[in-house]
Design a protein around this motif. Structure first.
Motif, PDB file in Angstrom:
ATOM      1  N   MET A   1       0.836  -1.186   0.000  1.00  0.00           N
ATOM      2  CA  MET A   1       0.000   0.000   0.000  1.00  0.00           C
ATOM      3  C   MET A   1       0.883   1.252   0.000  1.00  0.00           C
ATOM      4  SD  MET A   1      -3.122   0.697   2.520  1.00  0.00           S
ATOM      5  CE  MET A   1      -3.315   2.314   3.165  1.00  0.00           C
ATOM      6  N   ILE A   2       0.525   2.225  -0.775  1.00  0.00           N
ATOM      7  CA  ILE A   2       1.274   3.480  -0.879  1.00  0.00           C
ATOM      8  C   ILE A   2       0.823   4.423   0.232  1.00  0.00           C
ATOM      9  CG2 ILE A   2       1.710   5.497  -2.318  1.00  0.00           C
ATOM     10  CD1 ILE A   2       1.262   3.683  -4.740  1.00  0.00           C
ATOM     11  N   GLU A   3       1.824   4.976   0.931  1.00  0.00           N
ATOM     12  CA  GLU A   3       1.512   5.907   2.009  1.00  0.00           C
ATOM     13  C   GLU A   3       1.025   7.237   1.437  1.00  0.00           C
ATOM     14  OE1 GLU A   3       3.737   8.172   5.639  1.00  0.00           O
ATOM     15  OE2 GLU A   3       4.433   6.167   5.117  1.00  0.00           O
ATOM     16  N   GLN A   4       0.002   7.768   2.052  1.00  0.00           N
ATOM     17  CA  GLN A   4      -0.582   9.035   1.633  1.00  0.00           C
ATOM     18  C   GLN A   4       0.355  10.186   2.010  1.00  0.00           C
ATOM     19  OE1 GLN A   4      -4.208   9.956   3.791  1.00  0.00           O
ATOM     20  NE2 GLN A   4      -5.256  10.446   1.883  1.00  0.00           N
ATOM     21  N   PRO A   5       0.550  11.155   1.119  1.00  0.00           N
ATOM     22  CA  PRO A   5       1.393  12.316   1.467  1.00  0.00           C
ATOM     23  C   PRO A   5       0.796  13.079   2.649  1.00  0.00           C
ATOM     24  CG  PRO A   5       0.752  12.369  -0.859  1.00  0.00           C
ATOM     25  CD  PRO A   5      -0.002  11.254  -0.214  1.00  0.00           C
ATOM     26  N   THR A   6       1.660  13.729   3.395  1.00  0.00           N
ATOM     27  CA  THR A   6       1.223  14.475   4.573  1.00  0.00           C
ATOM     28  C   THR A   6       0.117  15.458   4.228  1.00  0.00           C
ATOM     29  OG1 THR A   6       3.422  14.276   5.527  1.00  0.00           O
ATOM     30  CG2 THR A   6       2.006  15.983   6.440  1.00  0.00           C
ATOM     31  N   TYR A   7       0.288  16.200   3.142  1.00  0.00           N
ATOM     32  CA  TYR A   7      -0.715  17.213   2.801  1.00  0.00           C
ATOM     33  C   TYR A   7      -2.082  16.597   2.561  1.00  0.00           C
ATOM     34  CZ  TYR A   7       0.337  15.964  -2.090  1.00  0.00           C
ATOM     35  OH  TYR A   7       0.530  15.304  -3.271  1.00  0.00           O
ATOM     36  N   ALA A   8      -2.134  15.402   1.996  1.00  0.00           N
ATOM     37  CA  ALA A   8      -3.415  14.756   1.725  1.00  0.00           C
ATOM     38  C   ALA A   8      -4.097  14.323   3.026  1.00  0.00           C
ATOM     39  CB  ALA A   8      -3.220  13.566   0.795  1.00  0.00           C
ATOM     40  N   ARG A   9      -3.308  13.927   4.016  1.00  0.00           N
ATOM     41  CA  ARG A   9      -3.890  13.532   5.307  1.00  0.00           C
ATOM     42  C   ARG A   9      -4.600  14.703   5.966  1.00  0.00           C
ATOM     43  NH1 ARG A   9       1.251  10.727   6.230  1.00  0.00           N
ATOM     44  NH2 ARG A   9       1.772  12.345   7.725  1.00  0.00           N
ATOM     45  N   PHE A  10      -4.164  15.916   5.668  1.00  0.00           N
ATOM     46  CA  PHE A  10      -4.805  17.113   6.219  1.00  0.00           C
ATOM     47  C   PHE A  10      -5.882  17.674   5.288  1.00  0.00           C
ATOM     48  CE2 PHE A  10      -0.886  17.090   8.711  1.00  0.00           C
ATOM     49  CZ  PHE A  10      -1.377  17.332   9.981  1.00  0.00           C
ATOM     50  N   GLY A  11      -6.035  17.094   4.108  1.00  0.00           N
ATOM     51  CA  GLY A  11      -7.059  17.545   3.174  1.00  0.00           C
ATOM     52  C   GLY A  11      -6.626  18.667   2.250  1.00  0.00           C
ATOM     53  N   PHE A  12      -5.313  18.839   2.068  1.00  0.00           N
ATOM     54  CA  PHE A  12      -4.798  19.892   1.195  1.00  0.00           C
ATOM     55  C   PHE A  12      -4.268  19.300  -0.100  1.00  0.00           C
ATOM     56  CE2 PHE A  12      -4.034  21.630   5.518  1.00  0.00           C
ATOM     57  CZ  PHE A  12      -4.856  22.742   5.431  1.00  0.00           C
TER      58      PHE A  12
END
Length: 167
Positions: A1-12
């Motif tokens: 599984m590919i880790e989600q970028p930090t910005y995506a975890r915050f909704g940006f």
């Protein structure tokens, strides 16, 4: 599984995250540029700003901690003896105006994407960066004696930033 970028975890988006991550260093540079202080004082201001950015990694706000961690990974960690290059803008007022415009854009973005606690913590952190930069070295005086801790132009920038950020 590919880790989600930090910005995506915050909704940006990547572009929005770039605004939030780039703004602390821009605030540092604009606060320092608000008063032409000479190399030694500018270096002290830069160090104080970078220390404040770095300290954001310990923030109780996950947003501030993530932005600070990203920022330090990009520009260097003062705890490891790394220093920001001193930036002397050719047009300080244009830089200040640009930073204030980006601060306004960040305020609107945060109001739309995160809760008030996270938005307030980020905005307050930016003002804290500016405050620590403008109070890092006195202006005027002779051989470091006397002078103003905060000049009128530095105070004006800090106050305008605070107003734009609603902090």
């Amino acid at each position: 599984m590919i880790e989600q970028p930090t910005y995506a975890r915050f909704g940006f988006t990547d572009e929005e995250w770039g605004l939030l991550v780039g703004l602390p260093q821009s605030v540092l540079t604009a606060a320092s540029a608000a008063e032409s202080d000479g190399t030694r004082r500018t270096m002290a201001e830069s160090a104080a700003g970078l220390d404040t950015i770095s300290a954001g990694r310990e923030s109780g706000s996950p947003l501030v901690a993530a932005v600070a961690a990203e920022m330090v990974s990009r520009v260097g960690d003062p705890e490891a003896g790394e220093e920001l290059p001193v930036i002397a803008p050719s047009d300080p007022q244009a830089l200040i105006d640009d930073v204030l415009g980006r601060a306004q854009a960040a305020t609107l973005l945060l109001a739309d994407r995160v809760d008030e606690g996270a938005a307030g913590a980020y905005r307050h952190w930016l003002v804290e960066i500016a405050e620590n930069v403008v109070t890092a070295a006195s202006t005027g005086g002779i051989l470091g004696i006397g002078g103003d801790v905060v000049s009128d132009s530095e105070r004006r920038f800090r106050d305008r930033l605070s107003q734009v950020l609603n902090d």
